[in-house]
Each structure stands twice: as structure tokens, then as C-alpha cells.
Design a protein around this motif. Structure first.
Motif, PDB file in Angstrom:
ATOM      1  N   GLN A  29      44.287  77.449  55.396  1.00  0.00           N
ATOM      2  CA  GLN A  29      44.552  78.788  54.856  1.00  0.00           C
ATOM      3  C   GLN A  29      43.346  79.704  55.032  1.00  0.00           C
ATOM      4  O   GLN A  29      43.490  80.883  55.353  1.00  0.00           O
TER       5      GLN A  29
ATOM      6  N   ILE B 279      33.718  72.820  57.254  1.00  0.00           N
ATOM      7  CA  ILE B 279      33.892  71.363  57.310  1.00  0.00           C
ATOM      8  C   ILE B 279      35.220  71.030  56.641  1.00  0.00           C
ATOM      9  O   ILE B 279      35.433  71.358  55.476  1.00  0.00           O
TER      10      ILE B 279
ATOM     11  N   TRP C  93      43.044  61.430  49.487  1.00  0.00           N
ATOM     12  CA  TRP C  93      42.744  61.684  48.075  1.00  0.00           C
ATOM     13  C   TRP C  93      43.843  61.147  47.169  1.00  0.00           C
ATOM     14  O   TRP C  93      43.731  61.188  45.950  1.00  0.00           O
TER      15      TRP C  93
ATOM     16  N   SER D  11      43.495  73.501  52.164  1.00  0.00           N
ATOM     17  CA  SER D  11      42.701  74.704  51.859  1.00  0.00           C
ATOM     18  C   SER D  11      42.144  75.294  53.150  1.00  0.00           C
ATOM     19  O   SER D  11      42.188  76.508  53.358  1.00  0.00           O
ATOM     20  N   ALA D  12      41.618  74.423  54.014  1.00  0.00           N
ATOM     21  CA  ALA D  12      40.979  74.890  55.258  1.00  0.00           C
ATOM     22  C   ALA D  12      41.951  75.658  56.148  1.00  0.00           C
ATOM     23  O   ALA D  12      41.596  76.712  56.676  1.00  0.00           O
TER      24      ALA D  12
ATOM     25  N   PRO E   2      30.602  66.430  50.557  1.00  0.00           N
ATOM     26  CA  PRO E   2      30.094  65.180  51.122  1.00  0.00           C
ATOM     27  C   PRO E   2      28.580  65.073  50.986  1.00  0.00           C
ATOM     28  O   PRO E   2      27.870  66.082  50.997  1.00  0.00           O
TER      29      PRO E   2
ATOM     30  N   TYR F  93      39.482  81.613  47.496  1.00  0.00           N
ATOM     31  CA  TYR F  93      39.038  81.738  48.895  1.00  0.00           C
ATOM     32  C   TYR F  93      39.960  82.682  49.669  1.00  0.00           C
ATOM     33  O   TYR F  93      41.150  82.832  49.303  1.00  0.00           O
TER      34      TYR F  93
ATOM     35  N   TRP G  48      44.731  78.139  39.997  1.00  0.00           N
ATOM     36  CA  TRP G  48      44.984  79.482  40.556  1.00  0.00           C
ATOM     37  C   TRP G  48      43.983  80.506  40.059  1.00  0.00           C
ATOM     38  O   TRP G  48      43.953  81.635  40.523  1.00  0.00           O
TER      39      TRP G  48
ATOM     40  N   LEU H 274      43.165  68.537  40.598  1.00  0.00           N
ATOM     41  CA  LEU H 274      42.289  69.041  41.671  1.00  0.00           C
ATOM     42  C   LEU H 274      41.285  70.050  41.125  1.00  0.00           C
ATOM     43  O   LEU H 274      41.381  71.239  41.401  1.00  0.00           O
TER      44      LEU H 274
ATOM     45  N   ALA I  10      35.288  72.741  52.985  1.00  0.00           N
ATOM     46  CA  ALA I  10      36.714  72.693  52.595  1.00  0.00           C
ATOM     47  C   ALA I  10      37.083  71.215  52.541  1.00  0.00           C
ATOM     48  O   ALA I  10      38.009  70.752  53.206  1.00  0.00           O
ATOM     49  N   THR I  11      36.296  70.494  51.757  1.00  0.00           N
ATOM     50  CA  THR I  11      36.326  69.026  51.797  1.00  0.00           C
ATOM     51  C   THR I  11      37.084  68.393  50.632  1.00  0.00           C
ATOM     52  O   THR I  11      36.937  67.193  50.387  1.00  0.00           O
ATOM     53  N   GLY I  12      37.865  69.191  49.917  1.00  0.00           N
ATOM     54  CA  GLY I  12      38.765  68.609  48.924  1.00  0.00           C
ATOM     55  C   GLY I  12      38.128  68.349  47.571  1.00  0.00           C
ATOM     56  O   GLY I  12      37.085  68.916  47.220  1.00  0.00           O
TER      57      GLY I  12
ATOM     58  N   THR J  14      39.814  64.317  61.011  1.00  0.00           N
ATOM     59  CA  THR J  14      41.131  63.767  61.383  1.00  0.00           C
ATOM     60  C   THR J  14      42.095  64.924  61.608  1.00  0.00           C
ATOM     61  O   THR J  14      42.175  65.808  60.749  1.00  0.00           O
TER      62      THR J  14
END
Ligand code: NAP
Length: 484
Positions: free
Chosen positions: A181, A173, A448, A178-179, A141, A46, A41, A135, A333-335, A199
Motif C-alpha cells: 500500500q 524493507i 506472523w 502494509s508495504a 529486524p 502511512y 486505524w 497487530l 514495513a516489516t510487520g 519472499t
């Protein structure tokens, strides 16, 4: 020599500290790599960052907060809550900032952990507690030619607040938690936006709203109402578990139907809604909640690309369908890389055995907290503790209490060490893996939740109340107890 050293001052580390204090243990410190507390947090700033579990449940049970502004709180208020809780419980004074753990070695003869931080300082502690979260290693990527892009790019967890989004052509991406949001917020500023989806995800409406002043006053005056609300949400989220196990088909179908209705209500373009509709059963991947993700994709200046990314170009990126997307900013936003767990750290247990060796195949653990060969060592939010449908703080609190109990017994009885028995660990781990393999998560290749060799390493297979029951009491017969 400390009774305990906690690594990390996020939700887990703060709870561990509070539980130790409640047991009368004050001789401990928290080593935090950053300059302030807050963990995930603190790092995720973002636009639109907020919790997707209602705040009444995404808070410590012993520290209800009647002042939440939103039902699902914003990042800044969650961070404030963590800061004020750490202050109230006098945890803040135990935190040593900018102390990054680099090595922790068990001293077999004397029975303590020798800890070294990046600045070369050594600490000795009877018990080592890692509370470093799952996380925090952003995953970007490995796209061809990514270095030649002339615009700005960054990961969702490393937001570049220096660059204005106003009037920019922005590519995002990813379309995960997260994306969904950040996309609605970024789209408000952007001249144009392209979302690159690999996906589609199942999304349920969030129904977030500001809490009214009279509601806050009521929560303040009659705390029982807050407790009741918390209990109701806990039970409701717990029933969503039925979607994940894949056995209760009617429950899954009902949720899928609700999600589809939400999609159809927001998007009239048939082609777009087909692209956004998952073809796999709900629960296979993380279920998302959002009120305005679909609405944003329906806007004229926002487009969805479902073709995979071929390479980055100096002016944007090229997708496999041959389309060049000209962009000023690319947001990843790829984790996160979730499977290193503790593998990036130099942690050595008995006979100097590194954790990397013990966990070479998979991160075997007992209750997500202990490992054979690593005496007086406890993890919070370790492997197989993550949830698909409820608040992580419930698991974290159960762990904090369990660990505080162990630290207290070690001190009170003057024991040298405790270490989980290998047969206990193996039996437990086998059981949870067997259960996980029957769940819908097992069907998804790219999540993940899994390690590279396809083992579900992150998630807990049951409901939260099962975990609370199993971690409620420390069964010392599960452990070797070394008295001298
Ligand atoms: P994520 O769930 O792992 O999503 C990553 C996204 O990036 C997915 O859409 C993924 O596609 C896509 N992606 C990854 N590599 C790609 C590539 N090479 N090309 C194209 N697309 C690619 O990551 P996240 O959204 O950051 O969320 C991570 C976790 O953080 C969540 O599951 C949740 O537990 C937590 N979180 C919690 C909150 C909260 O409110 N409590 C908020 C945000 C995040 P695929 O789906 O095809 O893999």
C-alpha cells in the motif's frame, strides 16, 4: 465495582461496548492507553493506508455507512467511522483515555478482577474483556549496525510525518500488506526507491474506485442494496477460503493464474517478473491485493533488491551480494510481533497463576475468547481468530455478542463466576490445531501466523459462518458456573 471493564478502544472494544449496551448493561468502562480511540486505524497513518476488505463488509453489520468514498476505504475515513459510531451508540463517554493496563489480578474469594493502570489507579470489575488487537507491537529486524545510519528511519506503523519524502532516496524493507500500500504512494515523491524483498507474494488486482454520488444516494435510500452487497462480498471472500485449505486445487490454480496475468500485464521485464513471482502455492502466506504495486516496480526510478540485507551502513545499507544502497530514508514495513498476545501483561488468574505460565508453550484458548483458570475473563480478537480471506469485523461481532450474553447472565443470575472447563478447552483446541496443520499456512516457516515453536497461534481454521454458528449461543455446560 463495574460489571465489565474493556481494555482497548479499537474495533473490538467499541463493538463489545455496543453489545453490552444493547443488553442493557451500562455499568462498564473502556480503558484505552492512547489519547484517542481507533486502535490500528489510529496508529497506521502511512501514505496509502487503507483497508483491503471492501468497506461495505469492513464495517459493523448494524451500522452500515452509505457515505464511504471508496470501495476500499482510506484509513482516515475508517477512523472517522469508528469515531462517529462510538458517538452515536454513546460509547465514547465510557472511554477513559491514557489508561494503560499494567496488571489484572483475579480475586478468588470475592470473585472480581482488580485492575491497575500505569498511572497507579485501581479499578474493580466483575468481568475483564481484553480487546487489544493482534497487530500493535511493530517488529523491526535486528540488523547489524542499525544505529549508525545517518538518515531517517521508521516503521510503517510509526510514520514520521515530519520528514518530507520529496526528492529522497528511499529504501523500503518488506513487501507485505502494509508495504504494497505504501510503496506506490512513497514512490510518487521519491527521487529513487529500492524495495528489499525477502519472499515474493501472490497479489491479485484490487479494482478500487471512488463511489459515485448516485450509488451513495441509492445506498442511503434503499439500505437493502447495501445489505445485499455486503452478503455478496462475504460469500465471495468466504469461497477464497478454498485456496487456504489447499484441497480445492482448481480454485487455487485459477487464482494463481489471475495473479500471474496481473503481474505480466504490469511488468514486461522478464527478470523482474520472475523475481516477483512466488514459487510456493497461493494461500501459504497472506494473499495481497493491489492495483499499482507491480506498476510501481516497473518505473525507472524504482528497483527491487532480492539479496538479503547484510548490514546497515552510515549512508544506507549493504546487501549480501556486496551492493551498497545509498539511502536518505529507510522504511521498515516489516510487520508486527504478533505472538505476545497478552503475554506482556501481568494477568493473574486463579491462585495467582500468571497467564505467562499457562501459555508458556502455546496460547490455548476456547473460541479465541476464554481460558481455563481465568474466571470471568474474555478476549476479543484473541489467539486463533485471525482470518486469511474475510473481514475481521464478522468475527469481532460474533465475539461481542457472546461476551455480552455472558456478562448479562452473570448479572441477572447473580453468579459469582464462570470459567471454561479444561476438557472442553482441550478438545476444542486440539480440533482446531489438527485442522490448521492440514492447511497451507502450516507449510510456511516464517509467517506472523505462527509462534516461534511453529504452532499456528493466530488463525482460525474455518470459514466465518462456522465461527458465527459455534459462538452464536453460550453453552453454559461448557463452563463451571460458580454461584457463590
Ligand atoms: P507482514 O505481512 O508481516 O510483512 C512484513 C514484510 O517484511 C514481509 O515482506 C517480510 O518478508 C518482511 N520482513 C520482515 N523481516 C524482514 C527482514 N529481517 N529482512 C527483510 N524483510 C523482512 O507485515 P505488514 O505488511 O505490516 O502486514 C501485517 C498484517 O497487517 C497483514 O497481514 C494484515 O493482516 C494487516 N494489514 C491489513 C491491512 C488492511 O488493509 N486491512 C493493511 C496492512 C496490513 P517475508 O515475507 O519473507 O517474511
Amino acid at each position: 465495582m463495574y460489571n465489565a471493564i474493556i481494555i482497548g478502544a479499537g474495533f473490538s472494544g467499541i463493538d463489545a461496548a455496543i453489545q453490552l449496551k444493547k443488553k442493557g448493561i451500562h455499568n462498564f468502562i473502556i480503558l484505552e492507553k492512547a489519547a484517542s480511540l481507533g486502535g490500528t486505524w489510529r496508529e497506521n497513518t502511512y501514505p496509502g493506508a487503507r483497508c483491503d476488505v471492501e468497506s461495505v463488509l469492513y464495517s459493523y453489520s448494524y451500522e452500515p455507512n452509505p457515505d464511504w468514498d471508496w470501495k476500499w476505504s482510506e484509513q482516515s475515513q475508517i477512523l472517522q467511522y469508528m469515531e462517529s459510531t462510538a458517538k452515536k451508540y454513546e460509547v465514547a463517554m465510557h472511554i477513559h483515555f491514557q489508561k494503560e493496563l499494567v496488571a489484572a489480578h483475579w480475586q478468588e474469594t470475592e470473585g472480581y478482577w482488580n485492575i491497575q493502570t500505569k498511572d497507579g489507579v485501581n479499578y474493580q470489575t466483575k468481568v475483564l474483556i481484553t480487546a487489544i488487537g493482534q497487530l500493535h507491537h511493530p517488529k523491526v529486524p535486528n540488523l547489524k549496525d542499525s544505529h549508525i545510519f545517518k538518515g531517517h528511519s521508521w516503521h510503517s506503523a510509526q510514520w514520521n510525518h515530519e520528514v518530507s519524502l520529496k526528492g529522497k532516496r528511499i529504501g523500503v524493507i518488506g513487501n507485505g500488506a502494509s508495504a504494497v500500500q505504501l510503496i506506490p504512494e512513497v514512490a510518487k515523491e521519491a527521487k529513487s526507491m529500492t524495495v528489499f524483498q525477502r519472499t515474493p507474494n501472490w497479489i491479485l488486482p484490487k479494482k478500487d474506485r471512488l463511489l459515485k454520488n448516485w450509488e451513495k444516494a441509492l445506498l442511503k435510500q434503499i439500505p437493502f442494496i447495501g445489505k445485499l452487497g455486503r452478503f455478496r462480498i462475504w460469500l465471495r471472500n468466504g469461497t477464497l477460503y478454498n485456496v487456504l485449505i489447499g484441497k480445492t486445487v482448481w480454485m487455487r490454480k485459477l487464482q494463481e493464474w489471475l495473479s500471474k496475468k496481473h503481474l505480466e500485464k504490469s511488468i514486461s521485464d522478464k527478470q523482474l517478473s520472475t523475481q516477483l513471482l512466488p514459487t510456493y502455492p497461493m494461500g501459504t502466506k497472506r494473499l495481497l491485493i493491489s492495483e499499482n504495486f507491480y506498476e510501481t516496480l516497473a518505473k525507472d526510478h524504482v528497483q527491487l533488491s532480492t539479496s538479503s540485507i547484510a548490514k546497515i551502513t552510515p549512508t544506507g545499507l549493504l546487501t549480501q551480494d556486496g551492493q551498497q544502497h545509498d539511502l536518505d530514508i529507510i522504511i521498515y514495513a516489516t510487520g508486527f510481533k504478533t505472538n505476545p498476545f497478552l503475554l506482556g501483561l501481568d494477568i493473574k488468574g486463579r491462585q495467582g497463576t500468571p497467564i505467562k505460565t499457562v501459555w508458556k508453550e502455546e496460547p490455548k484458548n476456547y473460541l479465541g475468547m476464554t481460558i481455563n483458570g481465568f474466571p470471568n475473563f474474555f478476549m476479543m480478537y484473541g489467539p486463533n481468530i485471525n482470518l486469511g480471506s474475510n473481514s475481521m469485523l464478522i468475527m469481532i461481532e460474533a465475539q461481542g455478542k457472546y461476551i455480552a450474553e455472558c456478562v448479562t447472565s452473570l448479572k441477572k443470575n447473580n453468579w459469582k463466576a464462570i470459567e471454561v472447563k479444561s476438557d472442553v478447552l482441550n478438545k476444542y483446541y486440539e480440533e482446531i490445531q489438527q485442522r490448521l496443520n492440514k492447511m497451507l499456512w502450516a507449510n510456511h516457516e516464517n509467517s506472523w501466523y505462527k509462534s516461534e515453536n511453529g504452532i499456528i497461534t493466530n488463525n482460525w481454521p474455518g470459514r466465518t459462518w462456522e465461527y458465527i454458528r459455534r459462538a452464536k449461543k453460550v453453552n453454559y455446560s461448557d463452563y463451571h458456573v460458580y454461584k457463590d
